[in-house]
Motif scaffolding. Sequence first.
Motif, PDB file in Angstrom:
ATOM      1  N   SER A  57      29.314 -31.580 -47.391  1.00 30.01           N
ATOM      2  CA  SER A  57      29.346 -32.873 -46.958  1.00 30.01           C
ATOM      3  C   SER A  57      30.669 -33.219 -46.604  1.00 30.01           C
ATOM      4  N   THR A 101      26.457 -37.609 -48.262  1.00 29.50           N
ATOM      5  CA  THR A 101      25.927 -37.039 -49.274  1.00 29.50           C
ATOM      6  C   THR A 101      24.422 -36.435 -48.928  1.00 29.50           C
ATOM      7  N   GLN A 102      23.869 -35.295 -49.023  1.00 25.81           N
ATOM      8  CA  GLN A 102      22.615 -35.112 -48.963  1.00 25.81           C
ATOM      9  C   GLN A 102      21.624 -35.587 -49.788  1.00 25.81           C
ATOM     10  N   THR A 106      25.283 -37.083 -56.091  1.00 29.14           N
ATOM     11  CA  THR A 106      26.255 -36.161 -56.600  1.00 29.14           C
ATOM     12  C   THR A 106      27.341 -37.273 -57.432  1.00 29.14           C
ATOM     13  N   GLU A 243      28.806 -18.469 -51.117  1.00 33.25           N
ATOM     14  CA  GLU A 243      27.857 -19.139 -52.009  1.00 33.25           C
ATOM     15  C   GLU A 243      26.751 -18.192 -52.234  1.00 33.25           C
TER      16      GLU A 243
HETATM   17  O1  M6R Z   1      24.262 -33.865 -52.267  1.00 37.74           O
HETATM   18  P1  M6R Z   1      25.584 -33.667 -51.647  1.00 37.74           P
HETATM   19  O2  M6R Z   1      25.602 -33.473 -50.271  1.00 37.74           O
HETATM   20  O3  M6R Z   1      26.405 -34.717 -52.123  1.00 37.74           O
HETATM   21  O4  M6R Z   1      26.151 -32.466 -52.169  1.00 37.74           O
HETATM   22  C1  M6R Z   1      27.389 -31.974 -52.080  1.00 37.74           C
HETATM   23  C2  M6R Z   1      27.702 -30.557 -52.455  1.00 37.74           C
HETATM   24  O5  M6R Z   1      27.244 -30.119 -53.839  1.00 37.74           O
HETATM   25  C3  M6R Z   1      27.035 -29.496 -51.523  1.00 37.74           C
HETATM   26  O6  M6R Z   1      27.226 -29.620 -50.214  1.00 37.74           O
HETATM   27  C4  M6R Z   1      27.264 -28.080 -51.850  1.00 37.74           C
HETATM   28  O7  M6R Z   1      28.542 -27.697 -51.614  1.00 37.74           O
HETATM   29  C5  M6R Z   1      26.378 -26.988 -51.197  1.00 37.74           C
HETATM   30  N1  M6R Z   1      25.820 -25.848 -52.078  1.00 37.74           N
HETATM   31  C6  M6R Z   1      26.886 -26.338 -50.363  1.00 37.74           C
HETATM   32  O8  M6R Z   1      26.068 -25.527 -49.289  1.00 37.74           O
END
Ligand code: M6R
Length: 363
Positions: A57, A101-102, A106, A243
């Motif tokens: 993100s 944020t997905q 977080t 990853e």
């Molecule tokens: O849910 P979020 O977008 O806040 O998460 C942020 C990161 O933890 C997330 O993008 C992480 O880096 C992924 N595993 C990347 O593939």
Amino acid sequence: ELGLYQHYMQKEIFEQPQALADTLQGIEDFSPRIFGENAQAVFETVDSILILACGTSYYAGLTAKYWLEAKAGIPVNVEIASEYRYRSSVPNPNTLVLTITQSGETADTLAALRHAKEQGMAHTLTICNVATSAMVRECELAYITRAGVEIGVASTKAFTTQLAGLFLLTLVFARLRGRLNPQQEADYLRELRHLPAAISAVLALEPQIIAWAESFSRYENALFLGRGLHYPIALEGALKLKEISYIHAEAYPAGELKHGPLALVTEQMPVVTVAPRDDLLDKLKSNMQEVRARGGQLFVFADSDTHIHSEPGIHVIRLPENYGVLSPLLHVVALQLLAYHAALVRGTDVDKPRNLAKSVTVE
Ligand code: M6R
């Protein structure tokens, strides 16, 4: 549930045309209101944007900085949430705090938001994939991406839908700041609408990427290069690769090569290059020559307009279209597929890589 796919990550990569189409559904009545009732008033008040996010993100945020500054002329800072929350920074009450944020859960991103609010920054917007999340509850404004549930730990469709939301935000700010005429706006909206088809054409390159993955998976290290808008995409490609395949990968803006990383380049170093035709392509080509002169193996993602051809030591996959400022959304899909297939050859647990959790809800 997986249908024809072997992993959720693969399914989610292939769901991107649909995820984009769903996210862009409301685009016909394009207006500031897509970011919330009060969005126009807030956007007219702020003088800058502070983006806070983690991981993938955060890379969406870095990409948005290029768009927002170039197209809307608004200054943007992008900060890793886990750093910002503990840093003594100088608060600007006229900044729009934008979290990306997905999950919306977080811990570091939520803490960074709260830290910003405690410092008197009241204008907050989130771009989030979960409407019921803590982040959406705690922000004044929200734009909900419609990626659908993302199960693979490695984020894919959430990223491209975040980029779509961020590009819409760019258009809104550009319109409000008088930097976009109706014709330009209509052209950008048309390009956005065409994205699902353009991404499908990139997905069709999978067999060529599989052909690379076999030799690629034998390396223990990789460098990723990009410039400008595509530097954050190089960062994202390197993150995906490390990853899920556990190959150590680092991304650099290509102009930094001779300031250090060039020392790493030997015949044993694959160098993935994101090379669409843009203003910096000639510069990038000379960076690529520096790599070749040291024996490095180049794996180049070019596009229809790039004029780079395969030769010994230079492997080229050409994306079918040059997509201008939206090109990051296409190039990242190719890099997702490269990471996925390299991991497959190495036999790792693609959907649940070691030591990682889907949502990092504790510090
Ligand atoms: O849910 P979020 O977008 O806040 O998460 C942020 C990161 O933890 C997330 O993008 C992480 O880096 C992924 N595993 C990347 O593939």
